[in-house]
Scaffold this motif. Structure first.
Motif, PDB file in Angstrom:
ATOM      1  N   ILE A  87       1.913   5.443  10.128  1.00 22.27           N
ATOM      2  CA  ILE A  87       1.554   5.708   8.570  1.00 22.27           C
ATOM      3  C   ILE A  87       2.026   6.654   8.136  1.00 22.27           C
ATOM      4  O   ILE A  87       2.872   6.814   7.368  1.00 22.27           O
ATOM      5  N   LEU A  88       2.142   8.093   8.810  1.00 25.52           N
ATOM      6  CA  LEU A  88       2.424   9.430   8.002  1.00 25.52           C
ATOM      7  C   LEU A  88       3.594   9.388   7.996  1.00 25.52           C
ATOM      8  O   LEU A  88       4.329   9.654   7.530  1.00 25.52           O
ATOM      9  N   ARG A  89       4.515   8.708   9.135  1.00 31.42           N
ATOM     10  CA  ARG A  89       6.048   8.752   9.583  1.00 31.42           C
ATOM     11  C   ARG A  89       6.930   8.124   8.974  1.00 31.42           C
ATOM     12  O   ARG A  89       8.067   7.814   8.509  1.00 31.42           O
ATOM     13  N   ALA A  90       6.246   6.717   8.324  1.00 29.95           N
ATOM     14  CA  ALA A  90       6.227   5.596   8.057  1.00 29.95           C
ATOM     15  C   ALA A  90       6.476   5.581   5.574  1.00 29.95           C
ATOM     16  O   ALA A  90       7.441   4.752   5.865  1.00 29.95           O
ATOM     17  N   GLN A  91       6.023   6.780   5.890  1.00 25.55           N
ATOM     18  CA  GLN A  91       6.020   6.729   4.415  1.00 25.55           C
ATOM     19  C   GLN A  91       5.773   7.882   3.774  1.00 25.55           C
ATOM     20  O   GLN A  91       5.700   8.976   4.390  1.00 25.55           O
ATOM     21  N   PRO A 125     -17.939   2.923   7.579  1.00 26.73           N
ATOM     22  CA  PRO A 125     -17.030   2.901   5.782  1.00 26.73           C
ATOM     23  C   PRO A 125     -18.359   3.922   4.929  1.00 26.73           C
ATOM     24  O   PRO A 125     -19.731   3.573   4.736  1.00 26.73           O
ATOM     25  N   THR A 126     -17.631   4.420   3.997  1.00 24.46           N
ATOM     26  CA  THR A 126     -18.696   4.916   2.525  1.00 24.46           C
ATOM     27  C   THR A 126     -17.892   4.212   1.512  1.00 24.46           C
ATOM     28  O   THR A 126     -17.348   3.520   1.605  1.00 24.46           O
ATOM     29  N   LEU A 127     -18.478   4.790   0.560  1.00 26.63           N
ATOM     30  CA  LEU A 127     -19.003   3.790  -1.104  1.00 26.63           C
ATOM     31  C   LEU A 127     -17.265   4.046  -1.161  1.00 26.63           C
ATOM     32  O   LEU A 127     -16.906   3.513  -1.716  1.00 26.63           O
ATOM     33  N   PRO A 128     -17.157   5.151  -1.396  1.00 23.77           N
ATOM     34  CA  PRO A 128     -15.537   5.840  -2.076  1.00 23.77           C
ATOM     35  C   PRO A 128     -14.156   5.237  -0.980  1.00 23.77           C
ATOM     36  O   PRO A 128     -13.237   5.050  -1.284  1.00 23.77           O
ATOM     37  N   PHE A 168      -8.404  11.262   7.284  1.00 22.07           N
ATOM     38  CA  PHE A 168      -9.400  10.731   7.166  1.00 22.07           C
ATOM     39  C   PHE A 168      -8.095   9.830   8.711  1.00 22.07           C
ATOM     40  O   PHE A 168      -6.984   9.785   9.282  1.00 22.07           O
ATOM     41  N   ASP A 169      -9.349  10.037   9.976  1.00 21.50           N
ATOM     42  CA  ASP A 169      -8.120   9.604  11.333  1.00 21.50           C
ATOM     43  C   ASP A 169      -8.662   7.779  10.974  1.00 21.50           C
ATOM     44  O   ASP A 169      -9.117   7.833  12.377  1.00 21.50           O
ATOM     45  N   HIS A 170      -7.901   7.372  10.583  1.00 28.06           N
ATOM     46  CA  HIS A 170      -8.053   5.689  10.144  1.00 28.06           C
ATOM     47  C   HIS A 170      -6.659   5.380  11.495  1.00 28.06           C
ATOM     48  O   HIS A 170      -6.028   6.021  11.843  1.00 28.06           O
ATOM     49  N   PRO A 171      -6.701   4.358  12.326  1.00 28.05           N
ATOM     50  CA  PRO A 171      -6.085   3.632  12.841  1.00 28.05           C
ATOM     51  C   PRO A 171      -4.763   3.585  12.375  1.00 28.05           C
ATOM     52  O   PRO A 171      -4.243   3.325  11.363  1.00 28.05           O
ATOM     53  N   MET A 172      -3.280   4.831  13.394  1.00 26.14           N
ATOM     54  CA  MET A 172      -1.805   4.120  13.515  1.00 26.14           C
ATOM     55  C   MET A 172      -1.855   5.474  12.076  1.00 26.14           C
ATOM     56  O   MET A 172      -0.790   5.731  11.933  1.00 26.14           O
ATOM     57  N   GLU A 217       0.872  -1.160   0.109  1.00 26.23           N
ATOM     58  CA  GLU A 217      -0.091   0.067  -0.110  1.00 26.23           C
ATOM     59  C   GLU A 217       1.012   1.144  -0.226  1.00 26.23           C
ATOM     60  O   GLU A 217       1.006   2.701   0.532  1.00 26.23           O
ATOM     61  N   PRO A 218       1.738   1.539  -1.357  1.00 19.38           N
ATOM     62  CA  PRO A 218       2.434   2.309  -0.968  1.00 19.38           C
ATOM     63  C   PRO A 218       2.020   3.803  -1.014  1.00 19.38           C
ATOM     64  O   PRO A 218       2.933   4.846  -0.400  1.00 19.38           O
ATOM     65  N   PHE A 219       0.763   4.262  -1.144  1.00 15.34           N
ATOM     66  CA  PHE A 219       0.026   5.413  -1.269  1.00 15.34           C
ATOM     67  C   PHE A 219      -0.692   6.056  -0.221  1.00 15.34           C
ATOM     68  O   PHE A 219      -1.195   6.867  -0.344  1.00 15.34           O
ATOM     69  N   TYR A 220      -0.744   5.030   0.893  1.00 16.31           N
ATOM     70  CA  TYR A 220      -1.442   4.579   2.251  1.00 16.31           C
ATOM     71  C   TYR A 220      -1.183   6.242   2.789  1.00 16.31           C
ATOM     72  O   TYR A 220      -2.165   7.409   3.234  1.00 16.31           O
ATOM     73  N   ALA A 221       0.137   6.744   3.086  1.00 21.49           N
ATOM     74  CA  ALA A 221      -0.093   7.931   3.679  1.00 21.49           C
ATOM     75  C   ALA A 221       0.044   8.757   3.101  1.00 21.49           C
ATOM     76  O   ALA A 221      -0.272  10.048   3.508  1.00 21.49           O
ATOM     77  N   ALA A 222       0.010   9.196   1.182  1.00 20.31           N
ATOM     78  CA  ALA A 222      -0.073  10.103   0.837  1.00 20.31           C
ATOM     79  C   ALA A 222      -1.568  10.519   0.945  1.00 20.31           C
ATOM     80  O   ALA A 222      -1.630  11.644   0.382  1.00 20.31           O
ATOM     81  N   TYR A 223      -2.417   9.461   0.859  1.00 13.39           N
ATOM     82  CA  TYR A 223      -3.989   9.453   1.102  1.00 13.39           C
ATOM     83  C   TYR A 223      -4.377   9.329   2.390  1.00 13.39           C
ATOM     84  O   TYR A 223      -5.157  10.833   2.338  1.00 13.39           O
ATOM     85  N   LEU A 224      -3.729   9.578   3.664  1.00 14.25           N
ATOM     86  CA  LEU A 224      -4.190   9.589   4.467  1.00 14.25           C
ATOM     87  C   LEU A 224      -3.552  11.816   4.700  1.00 14.25           C
ATOM     88  O   LEU A 224      -4.382  12.356   5.383  1.00 14.25           O
ATOM     89  N   ALA A 225      -2.489  12.004   4.323  1.00 17.40           N
ATOM     90  CA  ALA A 225      -2.327  13.153   4.172  1.00 17.40           C
ATOM     91  C   ALA A 225      -3.131  14.627   3.901  1.00 17.40           C
ATOM     92  O   ALA A 225      -3.470  15.212   3.496  1.00 17.40           O
ATOM     93  N   ARG A 226      -3.662  13.989   2.242  1.00 19.29           N
ATOM     94  CA  ARG A 226      -4.650  14.311   1.622  1.00 19.29           C
ATOM     95  C   ARG A 226      -6.539  15.423   2.111  1.00 19.29           C
ATOM     96  O   ARG A 226      -6.559  15.548   2.309  1.00 19.29           O
ATOM     97  N   THR A 227      -6.745  12.967   2.840  1.00 23.80           N
ATOM     98  CA  THR A 227      -7.767  13.489   2.636  1.00 23.80           C
ATOM     99  C   THR A 227      -8.269  13.793   4.830  1.00 23.80           C
ATOM    100  O   THR A 227      -9.405  14.387   5.466  1.00 23.80           O
TER     101      THR A 227
END
Length: 241
Positions: free
Chosen positions: A51-55, A121-124, A43-47, A31-41
């Protein structure tokens, strides 16, 4: 070969990463785009903070890593992608230059499993619409990406993995059928939250039973995702008859 496998959450995606990761010729990326996704959205996902520090949070840097040399001298790379991470401003031009596979699962199963770990969860957030959009984008270029239903893999792992390897021009390796318990060195930092069952596994689980019975918002969500799933399923890979 750089193999981009597009999935949604709770969809056999980690087991598939382990199957390819158990080959001596593959490097895997989780999941290489996970941190980029969280940074832009936001979203308050677990951990989230871990994640933001790791990727990398810059998607262009992620693309550079994915399209650069395969690490560790391996011949091939397996990129486990969550389709929902491909929000509007994520780069997509690189996708046409890799081998693409779409891993699908019936929405009722995805919603039941994801809702147990993530409220409302939502559709997106479950990736079906994004999978269909990416698939159609590739088809419009003349590409013919492979679609695999996770139910087919669980029902017949070796025949389906053989068929998948043949479809992407790769030799089958029996090492794909089993892996060591306890996870993979390339697991994402979020593994303790999401990967418990697959960490206890050493191979693919057996065929799934009846679809779960959903009610209320969960049933509505699964129904909303069904057209995208059925669109992709119409193109799914068939195992040997």
């Amino acid at each position: 070969m750089k193999l981009a496998v597009w999935s949604g959450p709770r969809n056999l995606s980690t087991a598939m990463m382990y199957a390819f990761g158990n080959r001596s010729d593959f490097h895997v990326v989780d999941e290489p785009f996970y941190a980029a996704y969280l940074a832009r959205t936001g979203f308050d996902h677990p951990m989230r903070q871990e994640i933001l520090r790791a990727q990398p949070t810059d998607p262009e840097r992620v693309v550079a890593d994915l399209t650069g040399p395969v690490p560790d001298g391996r011949a091939h790379a397996y990129h486990k992608h969550m389709a929902q991470h491909m929000i509007a401003d994520m780069p997509r031009d690189w996708i046409a230059d890799v081998t693409n596979v779409f891993l699908i699962r019936h929405p009722a199963r995805v919603v039941a499993s994801f809702s147990a770990k993530y409220e409302h969860p939502t559709l997106p957030e479950i990736g079906f619409v994004q999978q269909a959009e990416l698939f159609d984008r590739l088809m419009a270029t003349g590409a013919r990406p492979v679609v695999v239903d996770s139910a087919d893999i669980r029902a017949a792992p070796e025949p389906m993995l053989r068929a998948l390897c043949a479809a992407i021009g790769l030799s089958f390796d029996p090492a794909m059928l089993h892996w060591p318990a306890g996870g993979h060195a390339q697991d994402g930092v979020w593994a303790p939250v999401w990967y418990g069952a697959v960490h206890r596994s050493t191979g693919f689980a057996g065929a799934e039973g009846p679809l779960p019975a959903l009610e209320g918002a969960a049933a509505d969500l699964a129904q909303a995702a069904l057209p995208a799933y059925e669109h992709l399923r119409a193109h799914r890979l068939r195992g040997p008859s």
